[in-house]
Design a protein around this motif. Structure first.
Motif, PDB file in Angstrom:
ATOM      1  N   TYR A   1       0.852  -1.190  -0.015  1.00 29.50           N
ATOM      2  CA  TYR A   1       0.048   0.092   0.100  1.00 29.50           C
ATOM      3  C   TYR A   1       0.821   1.242  -0.018  1.00 29.50           C
ATOM      4  O   TYR A   1       0.678   2.059  -0.860  1.00 29.50           O
ATOM      5  N   SER A   2       1.909   1.326   1.026  1.00 32.92           N
ATOM      6  CA  SER A   2       2.618   2.378   1.012  1.00 32.92           C
ATOM      7  C   SER A   2       3.557   2.729  -0.217  1.00 32.92           C
ATOM      8  O   SER A   2       3.780   3.760  -0.659  1.00 32.92           O
ATOM      9  N   ARG A   3       4.071   1.693  -0.739  1.00 31.91           N
ATOM     10  CA  ARG A   3       4.873   1.794  -2.106  1.00 31.91           C
ATOM     11  C   ARG A   3       4.007   2.188  -3.234  1.00 31.91           C
ATOM     12  O   ARG A   3       4.181   3.110  -3.992  1.00 31.91           O
ATOM     13  N   GLY A  26       2.340   6.490  -7.075  1.00 33.18           N
ATOM     14  CA  GLY A  26       1.025   7.158  -7.714  1.00 33.18           C
ATOM     15  C   GLY A  26       0.384   6.338  -8.226  1.00 33.18           C
ATOM     16  O   GLY A  26      -0.330   6.315  -9.375  1.00 33.18           O
ATOM     17  N   ASP A  27       0.572   4.843  -8.073  1.00 34.21           N
ATOM     18  CA  ASP A  27      -0.187   3.774  -8.687  1.00 34.21           C
ATOM     19  C   ASP A  27      -1.095   3.076  -7.612  1.00 34.21           C
ATOM     20  O   ASP A  27      -1.421   1.884  -7.525  1.00 34.21           O
ATOM     21  N   LEU A  28      -1.916   3.897  -6.631  1.00 36.66           N
ATOM     22  CA  LEU A  28      -2.608   3.044  -5.626  1.00 36.66           C
ATOM     23  C   LEU A  28      -3.987   2.726  -6.152  1.00 36.66           C
ATOM     24  O   LEU A  28      -4.560   3.386  -6.812  1.00 36.66           O
ATOM     25  N   ARG A  29      -4.110   1.268  -6.009  1.00 35.18           N
ATOM     26  CA  ARG A  29      -5.557   0.820  -6.619  1.00 35.18           C
ATOM     27  C   ARG A  29      -6.414   0.410  -5.379  1.00 35.18           C
ATOM     28  O   ARG A  29      -6.015   0.154  -4.240  1.00 35.18           O
ATOM     29  N   GLU A  30      -7.641   0.116  -5.875  1.00 40.53           N
ATOM     30  CA  GLU A  30      -8.449  -0.135  -4.900  1.00 40.53           C
ATOM     31  C   GLU A  30      -8.230  -1.556  -4.351  1.00 40.53           C
ATOM     32  O   GLU A  30      -8.502  -1.758  -3.221  1.00 40.53           O
ATOM     33  N   SER A  31      -7.541  -2.484  -4.813  1.00 39.77           N
ATOM     34  CA  SER A  31      -7.219  -3.807  -4.366  1.00 39.77           C
ATOM     35  C   SER A  31      -6.221  -3.527  -3.242  1.00 39.77           C
ATOM     36  O   SER A  31      -6.042  -4.115  -2.353  1.00 39.77           O
ATOM     37  N   ASP A  32      -5.410  -2.524  -3.539  1.00 36.06           N
ATOM     38  CA  ASP A  32      -4.210  -2.277  -2.265  1.00 36.06           C
ATOM     39  C   ASP A  32      -4.924  -1.705  -1.254  1.00 36.06           C
ATOM     40  O   ASP A  32      -4.696  -2.050  -0.161  1.00 36.06           O
ATOM     41  N   SER A  50       2.213   9.673   2.648  1.00 31.53           N
ATOM     42  CA  SER A  50       2.114  10.956   1.988  1.00 31.53           C
ATOM     43  C   SER A  50       3.261  12.042   2.456  1.00 31.53           C
ATOM     44  O   SER A  50       3.754  12.676   1.578  1.00 31.53           O
ATOM     45  N   HIS A  51       3.276  11.939   3.751  1.00 29.79           N
ATOM     46  CA  HIS A  51       4.350  12.756   4.147  1.00 29.79           C
ATOM     47  C   HIS A  51       5.808  12.581   3.752  1.00 29.79           C
ATOM     48  O   HIS A  51       6.419  13.351   3.533  1.00 29.79           O
ATOM     49  N   TYR A  52       5.973  11.364   3.847  1.00 28.13           N
ATOM     50  CA  TYR A  52       7.558  11.056   3.444  1.00 28.13           C
ATOM     51  C   TYR A  52       7.535  11.340   1.824  1.00 28.13           C
ATOM     52  O   TYR A  52       8.725  11.535   1.410  1.00 28.13           O
ATOM     53  N   LEU A  53       6.510  11.046   1.095  1.00 26.79           N
ATOM     54  CA  LEU A  53       6.454  11.431  -0.345  1.00 26.79           C
ATOM     55  C   LEU A  53       6.879  12.974  -0.453  1.00 26.79           C
ATOM     56  O   LEU A  53       7.648  13.194  -1.063  1.00 26.79           O
ATOM     57  N   GLY A  81      20.174  -0.670  -1.487  1.00 23.95           N
ATOM     58  CA  GLY A  81      18.945  -0.870  -2.649  1.00 23.95           C
ATOM     59  C   GLY A  81      17.709  -0.298  -2.393  1.00 23.95           C
ATOM     60  O   GLY A  81      16.760  -1.209  -2.969  1.00 23.95           O
ATOM     61  N   TRP A  82      17.570   0.878  -2.399  1.00 25.11           N
ATOM     62  CA  TRP A  82      16.317   1.411  -2.568  1.00 25.11           C
ATOM     63  C   TRP A  82      16.158   1.694  -3.856  1.00 25.11           C
ATOM     64  O   TRP A  82      16.691   2.587  -4.494  1.00 25.11           O
ATOM     65  N   GLU A  83      15.092   0.782  -4.622  1.00 18.47           N
ATOM     66  CA  GLU A  83      15.171   0.899  -6.096  1.00 18.47           C
ATOM     67  C   GLU A  83      13.712   1.465  -6.399  1.00 18.47           C
ATOM     68  O   GLU A  83      12.789   0.763  -6.092  1.00 18.47           O
ATOM     69  N   LEU A  84      13.588   2.306  -7.192  1.00 17.97           N
ATOM     70  CA  LEU A  84      12.265   2.546  -7.743  1.00 17.97           C
ATOM     71  C   LEU A  84      12.442   2.653  -9.367  1.00 17.97           C
ATOM     72  O   LEU A  84      13.159   2.663  -9.660  1.00 17.97           O
TER      73      LEU A  84
END
Length: 94
Positions: free
Chosen positions: A35-37, A42-48, A69-72, A91-94
């Motif tokens: 969910y956080s990821r 910017g890809d949050l879906r209802e399933s999450d 949202s704060h960390y974003l 390794g924080w990879e996006l």
């Protein structure tokens, strides 16, 4: 990364979360990380959202959304100001 380490996550676990490789985590933790990821990418879906709600109450879902949202926003501000981390992190990879 620093906060994850302070919470007891290993570097391998942090890297797995960054890659969305969550199969080895308990479902409540995997739902939280997914969910956080998704929110921060910017890809949050209802399933999450529904997955997280199956694990946590409404108050926790709101708290997770607000914290992510704060960390974003913090990351966007640091990027806009050209501030780089003081130390390397794994390794924080996006």
């Amino acid at each position: 990364v620093r906060l994850g380490r302070e919470a007891g996550l290993s570097d391998a676990e942090i890297t797995a979360i960054s890659r969305n490789e969550l199969d080895d985590f308990p479902e409540n933790e995997a739902a939280l990380a997914a969910y956080s990821r998704a929110l921060t990418l910017g890809d949050l879906r209802e399933s999450d959202h529904e997955r997280l709600r199956r694990q946590y109450d409404d108050e926790m879902v709101v708290a997770v959304a607000m914290l992510a949202s704060h960390y974003l926003a913090t990351g966007a501000t640091l990027d806009a100001m050209g501030i780089t981390p003081e130390t390397e992190f794994v390794g924080w990879e996006l």
